[in-house]
Design an enzyme around this catalytic site. Structure first.
Site, short mmCIF file in Angstrom:
data_model
loop_
_atom_site.label_atom_id
_atom_site.label_comp_id
_atom_site.label_asym_id
_atom_site.label_seq_id
_atom_site.Cartn_x
_atom_site.Cartn_y
_atom_site.Cartn_z
N GLU A 61 -5.21 1.36 2.48
CA GLU A 61 -5.04 0.26 3.44
C GLU A 61 -5.16 0.75 4.88
O GLU A 61 -5.72 0.07 5.73
CB GLU A 61 -3.67 -0.41 3.25
CG GLU A 61 -3.57 -1.79 3.91
CD GLU A 61 -3.11 -1.76 5.34
OE1 GLU A 61 -3.20 -2.80 6.00
OE2 GLU A 61 -2.66 -0.69 5.83
N HIS A 70 0.84 -1.21 0.00
CA HIS A 70 0.00 0.00 0.00
C HIS A 70 0.86 1.25 0.00
O HIS A 70 1.93 1.28 0.62
CB HIS A 70 -1.00 0.00 1.15
CG HIS A 70 -0.40 -0.01 2.53
ND1 HIS A 70 -0.14 1.14 3.24
CD2 HIS A 70 -0.03 -1.03 3.33
CE1 HIS A 70 0.35 0.83 4.42
NE2 HIS A 70 0.43 -0.48 4.50
N HIS A 93 3.25 3.37 12.42
CA HIS A 93 2.09 4.07 13.00
C HIS A 93 2.50 5.00 14.13
O HIS A 93 1.64 5.66 14.71
CB HIS A 93 1.03 3.10 13.53
CG HIS A 93 0.37 2.30 12.46
ND1 HIS A 93 -0.88 1.76 12.59
CD2 HIS A 93 0.78 1.95 11.22
CE1 HIS A 93 -1.20 1.11 11.49
NE2 HIS A 93 -0.19 1.20 10.64
N ASP A 127 -0.47 4.34 0.73
CA ASP A 127 -0.93 5.36 1.69
C ASP A 127 -0.20 5.14 3.00
O ASP A 127 0.39 4.08 3.24
CB ASP A 127 -2.45 5.27 1.90
CG ASP A 127 -2.89 3.93 2.51
OD1 ASP A 127 -2.35 2.88 2.09
OD2 ASP A 127 -3.76 3.95 3.39
N ASP A 183 6.33 1.20 6.54
CA ASP A 183 4.90 0.84 6.37
C ASP A 183 4.25 1.83 5.42
O ASP A 183 3.71 2.83 5.85
CB ASP A 183 4.22 0.85 7.74
CG ASP A 183 2.76 0.46 7.69
OD1 ASP A 183 2.34 -0.12 6.68
OD2 ASP A 183 2.03 0.76 8.65
N1 LIG Z 1 1.09 -2.80 8.04
C1 LIG Z 1 -0.26 -3.21 8.12
C2 LIG Z 1 -1.07 -2.24 8.93
O1 LIG Z 1 -0.53 -1.35 9.55
N2 LIG Z 1 -2.37 -2.40 8.90
C3 LIG Z 1 -3.28 -1.56 9.62
C4 LIG Z 1 -4.58 -1.70 8.91
C5 LIG Z 1 -5.78 -1.21 9.62
C6 LIG Z 1 -6.14 0.08 9.79
N3 LIG Z 1 -7.32 0.02 10.44
C7 LIG Z 1 -7.60 -1.25 10.64
N4 LIG Z 1 -6.69 -1.98 10.12
C8 LIG Z 1 -3.35 -1.99 11.08
O2 LIG Z 1 -3.66 -1.12 11.92
O3 LIG Z 1 -3.07 -3.15 11.41
ZN LIG Z 2 1.00 -1.48 6.20
ZN LIG Z 3 0.02 0.44 8.71
#
Ligand SMILES: NCC(=O)N[C@@H](Cc1c[nH]cn1)C(=O)O
Ligand SMILES: [Zn+2]
Ligand SMILES: [Zn+2]
Length: 477
Positions: A167, A100, A446, A102, A133
């Protein structure tokens, strides 16, 4: 297999030689703030899809930016899905790769040491939003194509690419596209590889065969027609934020116990076979302390910690929209607040069964509270968990690739995070899906100061390349 082993050294040398070009390409990608959750930045998400299109076309791939229409419940266009293909040789395997483009939101005020959208190389680490990520891995596939061309090594497979821009906000539109294209764009796919997760710790490579699902809810409480002066009205009216914090406190205990009745009853029992795997995993409590920069662990042992992350559901509180959050001491009673929480789900929890338990419990708690405010609970998005078996040629190819680059056998891991599309690819295309992580467990995805170690980026490109070579010849039995 001998032909594979002969083609890897020149390829690896070329990847080393091109490493500063590869960092420059990632730097350009990181400089585009493609935050899917921020509607004002939607043009940047679209710009990122065009950046990928340009890079891929320059290397000879065919690319289509597939428009998906409006975002569900919003008057805004979804970013396109980048569907690309490199190679159409009927004698080669078709390997589908997904990533992804984004990213999660990022503001310097959140505590970043540097501008999140400027890739900074420091002490062997590449800092920037999306570095691990998932821009590093997505750019990694593009770099793998370039490295083959410049090393004069034949590309071993037909590379089928699917890169999405939503994503981090529920993968809106992607499942429908996969269903619609399973016998068209995705026809003939032999196996899928997703590079969008992390090693468990910081030293040992991993291959991943399971992820948790995610169901994300918004709990809205509103009362007065506008924000009020707490000195004038405090004590005279029911405050939405007081109701909300009371409601949120009913969801989960400080020890992490989910307080919604029935959720744990849906969890698949632990088998003797599974019980044995945890002790062998190369992970320690110190890895957890290092990755979180704290000793705030809920469990004292590696096994309990890994089970909490891999095979049990968890409930997290994420934030409160509408609450006063600026510095200073504003004496306001917010009129409307929205609490955000999510549950990470595991076998055998289904999203609808979970919704039923969540909605009933929230409504019961609200009735018990007897507030005159208004309450609404809504599901923002959900995605299913996925659990597979690593006993497949796709995993064998990735194991060999990991060994060729890192000189160790990878750990076989499950992941606590969610990549909702994984299950869709497996169910719709009826082919094995492998998760092949590039970054480390302490990358801060994140979080603030997200990074990707330079060695993981460069060796990651080697691993993706080697994987394609082994996947091209790995026997199916
Ligand atoms: N690298 C994968 C990731 O970070 N996925 C997110 C996707 C997401 C966002 N809201 C719900 N799922 C994660 O938080 O796991
Ligand atoms: Zn991701
Ligand atoms: Zn992510």
């Amino acid at each position: 297999m001998a032909a594979v082993e002969a083609s890897l050294p020149p390829l690896f040398d070329k990847i080393e030689e091109l490493s500063s070009d590869f960092v420059a390409r990632l730097s350009k990608a990181v400089s585009i703030p493609s935050v899917s959750a921020d509607f004002t930045l939607r043009p940047k998400v679209v710009e990122m899809s065009k950046f990928l299109e340009k890079e891929l076309k320059a290397l000879g791939a065919t690319v289509e930016l597939r428009e998906l229409g409006k975002q569900e419940g919003a008057d805004i266009d979804l970013p396109p899905i980048v569907l690309a293909r490199y190679g159409t040789d009927p004698n080669k395997r078709n390997i589908l790769v997904y990533g992804h483009y984004d990213v999660q939101p990022a503001l310097v005020e959140d505590g970043w040491n540097t501008d999140p959208f400027k890739l900074i190389e420091k002490d062997g680490k590449l800092y920037g939003r999306g570095s691990t990520d998932d821009k590093g891995p997505v750019i990694g596939w593009i770099n793998a194509i370039e490295a083959h061309q410049k090393a004069g090594v034949e590309f071993p497979v037909n590379l089928v690419m699917c890169f999405e821009g939503m994503e981090e906000y529920g993968s809106d539109g992607l499942d429908d596209l996969i269903r619609a294209e399973k016998d068209k764009f995705f026809k003939g796919v032999d196996a899928t590889c997703i590079c969008d997760n992390y090693w468990l710790g910081t030293t040992h490579p991993a291959l991943t065969y399971g992820i948790r699902g995610c169901s994300y809810y918004a709990l809205t409480i509103s009362g007065p027609a506008a924000d009020l002066h707490s000195g004038v009205f405090g004590g005279m009216v029911s405050e939405p934020l007081i109701d909300l914090t009371h409601m949120l406190s009913k969801l989960v205990s400080p020890q992490g116990k989910i307080l919604i009745p029935g959720v744990m009853d849906l969890v698949a029992p632990l088998t003797a076979e599974e019980d044995e795997i945890y002790d062998k995993i190369k992970y320690s409590m110190q890895d957890l302390y290092d990755a979180t920069g704290s000793k705030t662990n809920l469990y004292e042992t590696k096994k309990e910690s890994l089970m909490a992350r891999w095979r049990y559901p968890t409930l997290s509180l994420h934030g409160i929209e509408g609450a006063f959050s600026a510095p200073g001491a504003k004496t306001v009673i917010p009129a409307k607040v929205v609490g955000k929480f999510s549950l990470r789900t595991v076998p055998d929890i289904t999203p609808r069964a979970l919704d039923e338990l969540v909605f009933k419990y929230i409504n019961d708690c609200w009735a018990e509270l007897g507030s005159k405010n208004k309450m609404e609970i809504t599901l923002l998005h959900d995605g299913m968990w996925w659990l597979s078996s690593p006993k497949h040629w796709n995993f064998e190819a990735a194991k060999k690739a990991t060994k060729a680059v890192w000189n160790v056998e990878p750990d076989l891991t499950r992941e606590g995070g969610s990549i909702p599309v994984t299950l869709t690819f497996e169910e719709e295309l009826k082919r094995n899906v492998l998760l092949l992580p590039m970054g480390r467990g302490d990358d801060g995805a994140h979080s603030i100061n997200e990074k990707l170690d330079l060695v993981n980026y460069i060796n990651g490109i080697k691993t993706l390349s080697a994987y394609l070579h082994y996947a091209s010849v790995e026997p199916t039995a």
